[in-house]
Design a protein around this motif. Structure first.
Motif, mmCIF file in Angstrom:
data_model
loop_
_atom_site.group_PDB
_atom_site.id
_atom_site.type_symbol
_atom_site.label_atom_id
_atom_site.label_comp_id
_atom_site.label_asym_id
_atom_site.label_seq_id
_atom_site.Cartn_x
_atom_site.Cartn_y
_atom_site.Cartn_z
ATOM 1 N N SER A 168 52.968 64.904 56.138
ATOM 2 C CA SER A 168 53.614 65.612 57.239
ATOM 3 C C SER A 168 53.628 67.129 57.047
ATOM 4 O O SER A 168 53.867 67.871 57.992
ATOM 5 N N ILE A 169 53.361 67.606 55.830
ATOM 6 C CA ILE A 169 53.387 69.045 55.550
ATOM 7 C C ILE A 169 52.074 69.683 55.977
ATOM 8 O O ILE A 169 50.996 69.193 55.648
ATOM 9 N N GLU B 245 55.777 55.841 48.396
ATOM 10 C CA GLU B 245 55.514 55.788 49.839
ATOM 11 C C GLU B 245 56.178 56.960 50.543
ATOM 12 O O GLU B 245 55.574 57.589 51.413
ATOM 13 N N LEU B 246 57.425 57.228 50.187
ATOM 14 C CA LEU B 246 58.144 58.351 50.800
ATOM 15 C C LEU B 246 57.447 59.677 50.482
ATOM 16 O O LEU B 246 57.307 60.538 51.352
ATOM 17 N N LEU B 247 57.005 59.835 49.245
ATOM 18 C CA LEU B 247 56.321 61.058 48.838
ATOM 19 C C LEU B 247 55.027 61.231 49.624
ATOM 20 O O LEU B 247 54.739 62.317 50.134
ATOM 21 N N GLN B 248 54.234 60.161 49.728
ATOM 22 C CA GLN B 248 52.971 60.245 50.461
ATOM 23 C C GLN B 248 53.204 60.560 51.937
ATOM 24 O O GLN B 248 52.483 61.368 52.530
ATOM 25 N N VAL C 262 63.908 48.967 51.254
ATOM 26 C CA VAL C 262 63.958 50.379 50.886
ATOM 27 C C VAL C 262 62.537 50.791 50.516
ATOM 28 O O VAL C 262 61.922 50.173 49.653
ATOM 29 N N PRO C 263 61.998 51.819 51.223
ATOM 30 C CA PRO C 263 60.639 52.232 50.883
ATOM 31 C C PRO C 263 60.594 52.796 49.460
ATOM 32 O O PRO C 263 61.548 53.399 48.979
#
Length: 158
Positions: free
Chosen positions: A36-37, A28-31, A23-24
């Protein structure tokens, strides 16, 4: 048969490792999401009531810019700037629309401009550019955000 069942039990314990997925981490998910924004663009541009019915994003943006330019021109149409600075025919105004729908106007002058009293023009703009209709702020991912843009405002029409 015992050997088969022992082999089956060992196989089952080892196969559980194949089902474990890493599970990341939250960071990591936030970065990944932040990268991507596109921070240079908004999902919806600021808008006024007159432009709300337009479906096309570009047309709505053009409508908003045209209405804002017309409103600024109307408010600055008095002779004050024309009398003080007869050579001034166009002024660029930096418009800031905050997320709470308030607006701020700043005149933009060339860096080497000494022909104009920038403080006096700025004070005239602050006095004249009040009482605008309600402007809906820009939207980015469902959240109102601050936007800035520069509008060229024609002061003299000949």
């Amino acid at each position: 048969m015992k050997q088969f069942s022992l082999l089956l039990v060992i196989f089952l314990f080892n196969s559980c490792q194949y089902f474990e997925k890493q599970v990341p981490s939250e960071k990591e998910l936030l970065q990944k999401e932040l990268k991507s924004i596109n921070w240079k663009e908004v999902d919806e541009f600021p808008s006024v009531v007159e432009c709300e019915k337009i479906e096309n994003k570009k047309q709505r943006q053009l409508c908003f810019f045209e209405i804002m330019t017309q409103l600024i021109q109307q408010k600055l149409s008095s002779d004050t700037l024309a009398i003080l600075y007869p050579e001034l025919d166009t002024i660029e105004v930096k418009v800031t629309i905050f997320s709470n729908a308030t607006m701020k106007f700043e005149p933009q002058f060339p860096k080497d401009s000494v022909a104009y009293d920038t403080v006096k023009i700025d004070s005239i703009l602050r006095v004249r550019l009040v009482d605008f209709p309600k402007v809906n702020p820009a939207i980015k991912r469902g959240i109102p955000v601050k936007t800035q843009f520069i509008l060229p405002v024609i002061l003299k029409v000949e």
